[in-house]
Design a protein around this motif. Sequence first.
Motif, PDB file in Angstrom:
ATOM      1  N   ASP A 192     -13.346 106.271  -1.521  1.00 13.48           N
ATOM      2  CA  ASP A 192     -13.390 105.415  -2.698  1.00 13.48           C
ATOM      3  C   ASP A 192     -14.440 105.926  -3.673  1.00 13.48           C
ATOM      4  OD1 ASP A 192     -15.860 104.662  -1.686  1.00 13.48           O
ATOM      5  OD2 ASP A 192     -15.131 102.744  -0.872  1.00 13.48           O
ATOM      6  N   ASP A 193     -14.663 105.148  -4.741  1.00 15.98           N
ATOM      7  CA  ASP A 193     -15.612 105.570  -5.772  1.00 15.98           C
ATOM      8  C   ASP A 193     -17.048 105.634  -5.263  1.00 15.98           C
ATOM      9  OD1 ASP A 193     -13.497 105.722  -7.503  1.00 15.98           O
ATOM     10  OD2 ASP A 193     -13.806 103.711  -8.348  1.00 15.98           O
ATOM     11  N   GLN A 194     -17.310 104.948  -4.159  1.00 17.88           N
ATOM     12  CA  GLN A 194     -18.650 104.930  -3.602  1.00 17.88           C
ATOM     13  C   GLN A 194     -18.865 106.023  -2.537  1.00 17.88           C
ATOM     14  OE1 GLN A 194     -20.756 102.793  -5.043  1.00 17.88           O
ATOM     15  NE2 GLN A 194     -19.007 102.148  -6.301  1.00 17.88           N
ATOM     16  N   GLY A 195     -17.847 106.866  -2.341  1.00 20.49           N
ATOM     17  CA  GLY A 195     -17.974 107.924  -1.357  1.00 20.49           C
ATOM     18  C   GLY A 195     -17.755 107.475   0.068  1.00 20.49           C
ATOM     19  N   ARG A 196     -17.136 106.307   0.261  1.00 20.51           N
ATOM     20  CA  ARG A 196     -16.851 105.802   1.595  1.00 20.51           C
ATOM     21  C   ARG A 196     -15.378 106.033   1.938  1.00 20.51           C
ATOM     22  NH1 ARG A 196     -19.116  99.908   0.150  1.00 20.51           N
ATOM     23  NH2 ARG A 196     -17.520 100.339  -1.425  1.00 20.51           N
TER      24      ARG A 196
END
Length: 231
Positions: A192-196
């Motif tokens: 995702d956008d958070q790198g998760r």
Amino acid sequence: MLLNRKYPKLQAQPVLRSPWSFPLLGALGVICWVATAASPSDKPTAGHPSTAHFSLITQMPARTALQASAHYIPKASQADCPYQPTVLHFNTAFAQTPHSTDFKVPLGYELPDCKLYLSEVSFETEALYGPDNLNRSITHSGSIAVRDNLRPGVSGFPSSGEKQYEGLCDWEITDPDARFGPGQVLTCHAMDDQGRVMGGNRKPSKLGGTLSLEDLQGKRIRLNLKMKDQP
């Protein structure tokens, strides 16, 4: 009757896997294979990709290659189209450093009296984990489904005309005592956008989504893959 006809199976050329081929991979650059549709008479039929296309831009880690397969089928209204589905292959080569490649993926495939349309682009990722050519693993890393119309709530392209998918690849050791070094299996999942990792560790998601055929014309899709840092 059309239903009783038997069609030959399409054969796509294999990815370079011979042990002697690996030293040449760095010089080969980008490889593109075409599996051409066949007619009911078992004779090859002249066809060509449509000029309408979208750009697939790939960013790959070092010692990692992408195999993208674009699948083309007739529309449901073309019940009399006497051709098998066609597959175009867009494959990158291995490199010792991170590398980027830009493909033009046609939205259709023109055949006599019939046109096939893009229905899916599937992705396979292959990577090397050791110095030997046999120290490699390949995994299904995702796909893009192409539909005539999107369901309500499914997002299309941003106003920028570019869609981006982020992926994270990692290794799982399966056989620490393998003859050519510890056996490892490659895994690649969407971020995702958070790198998760999307979906969490219990049910991680693959890269991709669903897009409209009409919206794809002239657009750009970026596929960015990263390799998880090893301890």
